[in-house]
Design a protein around this motif. Sequence first.
Motif, short mmCIF file in Angstrom:
data_model
loop_
_atom_site.label_atom_id
_atom_site.label_comp_id
_atom_site.label_asym_id
_atom_site.label_seq_id
_atom_site.Cartn_x
_atom_site.Cartn_y
_atom_site.Cartn_z
N ARG A 623 0.81 -1.22 0.00
CA ARG A 623 0.00 0.00 0.00
C ARG A 623 0.84 1.26 0.00
N THR A 624 2.06 1.19 0.53
CA THR A 624 2.84 2.41 0.73
C THR A 624 4.10 2.50 -0.10
N ARG A 625 4.58 1.39 -0.67
CA ARG A 625 5.85 1.44 -1.37
C ARG A 625 5.65 1.36 -2.87
N GLY A 626 6.59 1.96 -3.59
CA GLY A 626 6.58 1.90 -5.04
C GLY A 626 5.81 3.06 -5.66
N SER A 627 5.72 3.03 -6.98
CA SER A 627 4.98 4.06 -7.70
C SER A 627 3.49 3.91 -7.46
N THR A 628 2.73 4.90 -7.90
CA THR A 628 1.29 4.86 -7.68
C THR A 628 0.64 3.70 -8.42
N SER A 629 1.09 3.43 -9.65
CA SER A 629 0.52 2.29 -10.39
C SER A 629 0.91 0.97 -9.73
N ALA A 630 2.13 0.91 -9.16
CA ALA A 630 2.54 -0.31 -8.46
C ALA A 630 1.69 -0.55 -7.23
N ARG A 631 1.31 0.52 -6.53
CA ARG A 631 0.47 0.36 -5.35
C ARG A 631 -0.95 -0.06 -5.74
N VAL A 632 -1.42 0.41 -6.89
CA VAL A 632 -2.72 -0.05 -7.37
C VAL A 632 -2.68 -1.54 -7.69
N ALA A 633 -1.63 -1.97 -8.40
CA ALA A 633 -1.49 -3.39 -8.70
C ALA A 633 -1.31 -4.20 -7.42
N GLY A 634 -0.63 -3.63 -6.42
CA GLY A 634 -0.47 -4.32 -5.16
C GLY A 634 -1.78 -4.56 -4.45
N GLY A 635 -2.75 -3.64 -4.61
CA GLY A 635 -4.07 -3.87 -4.02
C GLY A 635 -4.75 -5.09 -4.60
N TRP A 636 -4.64 -5.26 -5.93
CA TRP A 636 -5.25 -6.44 -6.55
C TRP A 636 -4.52 -7.71 -6.12
#
Length: 769
Positions: A623-636
């Motif tokens: 939720r907190t690390r990486g780029s914004t798109s990476a955090r979106v993918a991390g949610g999935w």
Amino acid sequence: MIAALKDLLSRRWVDVTVLACLVLVALVPFVPVFGSARLVVAALGGVLLGAALALVGAVRRWGALTMLAAGAVVLVVFSSLGAPTTALGGVVPTPETVGAVGRGVVTSWKEIVTVLPPLGAGGAMLTAPYLLGLVATCTAVTVALRTRRPLWALVPPLLVLPTAILLGTADVTTSVPVGLVVAVAALVWASWRTGRMHDGRWLGVGALVLAGLVAGTGVGVLAPPDGRLVLRERIDPPPDLHDYASPLAGFREYVKDHRDEPVLTVEGLPADAQVRLAVLDAYDGTTWAVSDAATSGSGEFMRIGERIEPQLVDGLHRTTVTVGEYAGVWVPVLGRTYDVDFTGAGAEELARSFYFNRATGTGIATAALGEGDTYQVLAEVPSRPSATQLEGAPLADVALPEAVYPEAASVMAAQLTAEAGTDLARITAIERGLQQGYFSHGLEGETPSLPGHGAARIDELLGGEAMVGDEEQYAAAMALILRSIGIPSRVVMGFEAPAATDGPVELTGDDVTAWVEVPFEGYGWVSYYPTPDEDRIWQEESPVPQNRPQPQVLQPPPPAQEPPDAPPSDRQDVEIDDDEPEEETQLPVAAIVAAAVGGLLLLLLAPLAVIVAVKLRRRKRRRTRGSTSARVAGGWAEVMDVAKDLGLDVSRTATRTQAAEEVVAALALPGTDTRRARRTAPVDASTARATALAQRTDAGTFGPTLPDENHVRGYWTEVESTLGRLQTAVGTRRWWRSRVSTRSLRRAGGRKDGRARTSTRTKAGRGED
């Protein structure tokens, strides 16, 4: 035993009656908090049970541990007094009733001070007064009957009274006389119990009690409530609205994406009703948002109890709202709202996460509304006062945060109000002046008009060649112009309701609107509409372009690109430090046994705690690390790992939408794991809206632009909502079993992933190796 009870009661009935009545009177401050007759039943039942338990314990000569065990049994057997809505017929307790009261022993105190009165009898709210009556009466009567210091029996009721006052409301009408009654009655009983009350003093005591009641009631009526200390006025309840993006920032999306699609369907819509979404009173130069609760009342959202307003009035309208394309935490309501009742599949979770603000008449549901959700609104539609009525009314003095308004707002205010002599004339002049501008949403085929309402956009609107914009810009500009000349104002976002009809009314994205409200003494917040008519279109004169070649300039070489950061590891080693053995000490046998049992339990639970901790750390990292798109993918990726822990096998070659459909379909089938004695039951997980989340994930990872921070926060809020709805669907037992599962922590074991890696940022967001 019965004969012994009768003998004891015949000798000590005065002590039992007086102490029980003192506890019952001390619970009176709870009456305006709950506003339900069930409170009387719970309080009276707890007092009678406590007195009976104390009498039986005195006859049987039970010790402290036996009394505690007997009290626990009584609490469970009569648990319907604390949670009547979960019992059969409100009387016969069920396992749900016992569980609710068990939780209520710990949680009901917090719920009392964080939920708006009246609380009603829902959930386990009544556990607190029921437990107070039971424990205080049992303790007081036991002390009076079984000790040589009977005056100590006054301590429990004297502790119950301030507890009830602290958990009550700011209304002192009942608290002051109740306090005097308890004090005088306790004094009279203590004097009689110690033999200091003579026959000639009864008349004087009666006059003292009567005078105290009259004086206490008068003080309660005349005393200002501001100086009253109650916990609900000192606690800042959740949620923090700064975690959610301002709804006005997404104004143009309604018109652009859902212009002709039903966003809401409203049945029973009264005439001249305004559908309110959010009230915004803080401006930081970028966006209008909700201010902090400490600055003004607009940020103070609290959970509601039985209903929003304690007293109902005549002429209320009941409206049914069905959510279409709308999605968000803000709950659309109308007029002055008296009650909101959620229905449908996700009603329980929405009701549990619903908060309301009485000062602004708006509500939010942190579980987030989605397509298919329904609820009923009981509201009053007030009429707008006329200009004649407002002519002599002064502006109300309200607390509002300081607004950062652009210089163009002050210049426009001076131009529009040059000939206005009163505050009402200034407000009207500003409204009419802005209505002389031009209207445009900036869509294809319309006059160019940028979205947003930041300081630069307002400067362009007010200081450009022509004023061109829609409700978002004009409402934001008018509120800033009014603030610049010291007139309190706020922006309201909602939906423009068409003329009332007999059937359901569909509100589309084209019906979204915004307006300004100004407070007047005696009339409250009055609405103003500065947006020009939609037929006022500015025709820009486009000059013939001229060919003006620019000289060629040697461009500097592009800067060297930094090497990409390695994606965060999906798992990190968890180190468990073994504690050094402590030196042997001489301990009692009971302490050694308790320590051994506790150590064994900790040893058994340690692996489970480590698994939960690793998963929580993984979720926080995504939720907190990486780029914004990476955090979106991390949610999935988090959702897919939860599905894997639930025992679902999702194809690795499936797209996100296909994976979401597979999860819902797999839960709808009975379990096939032959290693378990019992198969898992089919589950309807369609309310989790996993498909919508998958589509939003694709938009955030494959879109033409990177999502901003507000988008990521909103997306993770939807992830939490999806997981919460999934938990509700599968049940608490299966959910917690999945939380300690290690399926999602295992590596893929060398299987090839047929799906091509779409991008490095997607891989990093999912935390794959």
